[in-house]
Design a protein around this motif. Structure first.
Motif, short mmCIF file in Angstrom:
data_model
loop_
_atom_site.label_atom_id
_atom_site.label_comp_id
_atom_site.label_asym_id
_atom_site.label_seq_id
_atom_site.Cartn_x
_atom_site.Cartn_y
_atom_site.Cartn_z
N GLY A 1 41.98 -74.94 -59.99
CA GLY A 1 40.61 -75.20 -60.64
C GLY A 1 40.90 -75.04 -62.22
N HIS A 2 40.11 -75.70 -63.10
CA HIS A 2 39.80 -75.61 -64.46
C HIS A 2 38.47 -75.43 -64.85
CE1 HIS A 2 43.88 -76.89 -65.05
NE2 HIS A 2 43.82 -77.83 -64.19
N THR A 3 38.10 -75.02 -66.04
CA THR A 3 37.11 -75.08 -66.86
C THR A 3 37.53 -76.18 -68.00
OG1 THR A 3 36.40 -72.99 -66.50
CG2 THR A 3 35.43 -74.17 -68.42
N TYR A 4 36.71 -77.57 -67.47
CA TYR A 4 37.11 -78.71 -68.54
C TYR A 4 36.09 -78.40 -69.64
CZ TYR A 4 39.86 -80.74 -64.70
OH TYR A 4 41.03 -81.04 -63.65
N THR A 5 37.04 -78.94 -70.70
CA THR A 5 35.89 -79.31 -71.86
C THR A 5 35.91 -80.68 -72.27
OG1 THR A 5 36.48 -76.99 -73.01
CG2 THR A 5 35.70 -78.89 -74.48
N VAL A 6 34.71 -81.37 -72.61
CA VAL A 6 34.73 -82.71 -72.75
C VAL A 6 33.96 -82.78 -74.20
CG1 VAL A 6 33.68 -84.76 -72.08
CG2 VAL A 6 34.26 -83.21 -70.40
N LYS A 7 34.49 -83.56 -75.02
CA LYS A 7 33.89 -84.05 -76.28
C LYS A 7 33.81 -85.50 -76.14
CE LYS A 7 36.53 -80.69 -79.16
NZ LYS A 7 37.58 -80.50 -80.10
N LEU A 8 32.42 -85.90 -76.78
CA LEU A 8 32.26 -87.29 -76.54
C LEU A 8 31.65 -87.56 -78.16
CD1 LEU A 8 30.92 -86.34 -73.74
CD2 LEU A 8 30.74 -88.81 -73.76
N GLU B 1 43.81 -87.35 -68.71
CA GLU B 1 43.94 -88.73 -68.84
C GLU B 1 42.67 -89.64 -68.17
OE1 GLU B 1 48.01 -87.41 -70.05
OE2 GLU B 1 46.42 -87.36 -68.29
N MET B 2 42.80 -89.39 -66.89
CA MET B 2 42.08 -90.49 -66.10
C MET B 2 40.73 -89.89 -65.91
SD MET B 2 44.08 -93.13 -65.34
CE MET B 2 42.97 -93.79 -63.97
N ILE B 3 40.41 -88.95 -66.00
CA ILE B 3 38.98 -87.77 -66.06
C ILE B 3 38.52 -88.53 -67.14
CG2 ILE B 3 37.84 -85.82 -66.22
CD1 ILE B 3 40.30 -84.55 -64.51
N ALA B 4 39.26 -88.36 -68.44
CA ALA B 4 38.52 -89.03 -69.59
C ALA B 4 38.04 -90.45 -69.49
CB ALA B 4 39.48 -88.96 -70.74
N LYS B 5 38.93 -91.28 -69.15
CA LYS B 5 38.65 -92.51 -68.65
C LYS B 5 37.53 -92.82 -67.67
CE LYS B 5 40.53 -97.06 -67.34
NZ LYS B 5 39.20 -97.80 -66.76
N LEU C 1 32.40 -95.82 -78.06
CA LEU C 1 32.31 -94.43 -77.27
C LEU C 1 33.92 -93.86 -77.35
CD1 LEU C 1 30.68 -92.18 -75.83
CD2 LEU C 1 31.45 -93.58 -73.76
N LYS C 2 33.94 -92.68 -77.71
CA LYS C 2 35.34 -91.89 -77.54
C LYS C 2 35.04 -90.76 -76.67
CE LYS C 2 37.46 -90.59 -81.27
NZ LYS C 2 38.56 -90.35 -82.23
N VAL C 3 36.03 -90.30 -75.52
CA VAL C 3 35.84 -89.23 -74.75
C VAL C 3 37.15 -88.48 -74.96
CG1 VAL C 3 35.55 -88.54 -72.40
CG2 VAL C 3 34.39 -90.64 -73.19
N ALA C 4 37.23 -87.31 -75.10
CA ALA C 4 38.22 -86.40 -75.03
C ALA C 4 37.91 -85.22 -73.86
CB ALA C 4 38.48 -85.66 -76.28
N VAL C 5 38.87 -85.11 -73.03
CA VAL C 5 39.00 -83.90 -71.99
C VAL C 5 40.14 -83.11 -72.11
CG1 VAL C 5 39.20 -83.65 -69.35
CG2 VAL C 5 37.75 -85.67 -70.45
N ALA D 1 43.24 -84.96 -74.03
CA ALA D 1 43.59 -86.27 -73.75
C ALA D 1 42.23 -87.04 -74.06
CB ALA D 1 43.73 -86.67 -72.20
N GLU D 2 42.35 -88.25 -74.77
CA GLU D 2 41.53 -89.05 -75.49
C GLU D 2 41.35 -90.19 -74.73
OE1 GLU D 2 41.37 -89.46 -79.68
OE2 GLU D 2 40.65 -87.16 -79.75
#
Length: 129
Positions: free
Chosen positions: A30-37, A92-96, A112-116, A124-125
């Motif tokens: 598991g991870h604690t994912y950080t997402v930037k949009l 990469e694929m989670i960001a997509k 839109l731009k997403v980074a994970v 990954a962006e």
């Protein structure tokens, strides 16, 4: 031409394993994912929650993924069971995936731009022109 840029960041917790990966990431973990949009637009819009054209996009719309998996988000899920076929569980694929699902909820013309990130040092962006 005026341009507005909206940025937001959030986290969610999820488990995954990378299919056929020869190493620890091939096992469930598991991870604690950080997402930037980032959402950019040359005009302001209304949203599902506000009828007036006063925002690039609604923060609530952008942060859908932080909701509990049983409420339509990704928090506390097993990503391998939630992401549709064609999306592997790499950053990469989670960001997509987050990009694709978020983009469907945004008005036309919003870029839109997403980074994970799975950890504080690696990102990954994804964005699509």
């Amino acid at each position: 031409m005026p341009t507005w840029k909206l940025s937001t960041e959030f986290t969610f917790n999820a488990a995954h394993q990378i299919r056929d990966y020869n190493g620890p990431c091939g096992r469930m973990h598991g991870h604690t994912y950080t997402v930037k949009l980032e959402a950019t637009s040359h005009q302001l819009h209304a949203s599902e929650f506000c009828p007036h054209p006063v925002m690039v996009a609604d923060f609530r719309t952008l942060k859908w993924a932080k909701k509990d998996v049983f409420k339509g988000g990704l928090d506390h899920c097993i990503l391998n069971e939630v992401l549709p076929e064609g999306y592997e569980t790499t950053a990469e694929m989670i960001a997509k995936y987050i990009y694709d699902k978020t983009k469907k909820s945004l008005p036309d013309g919003v870029k839109l731009k997403v980074a994970v990130s799975e950890n504080p040092n690696s990102w990954a962006e994804y964005e699509d022109d």
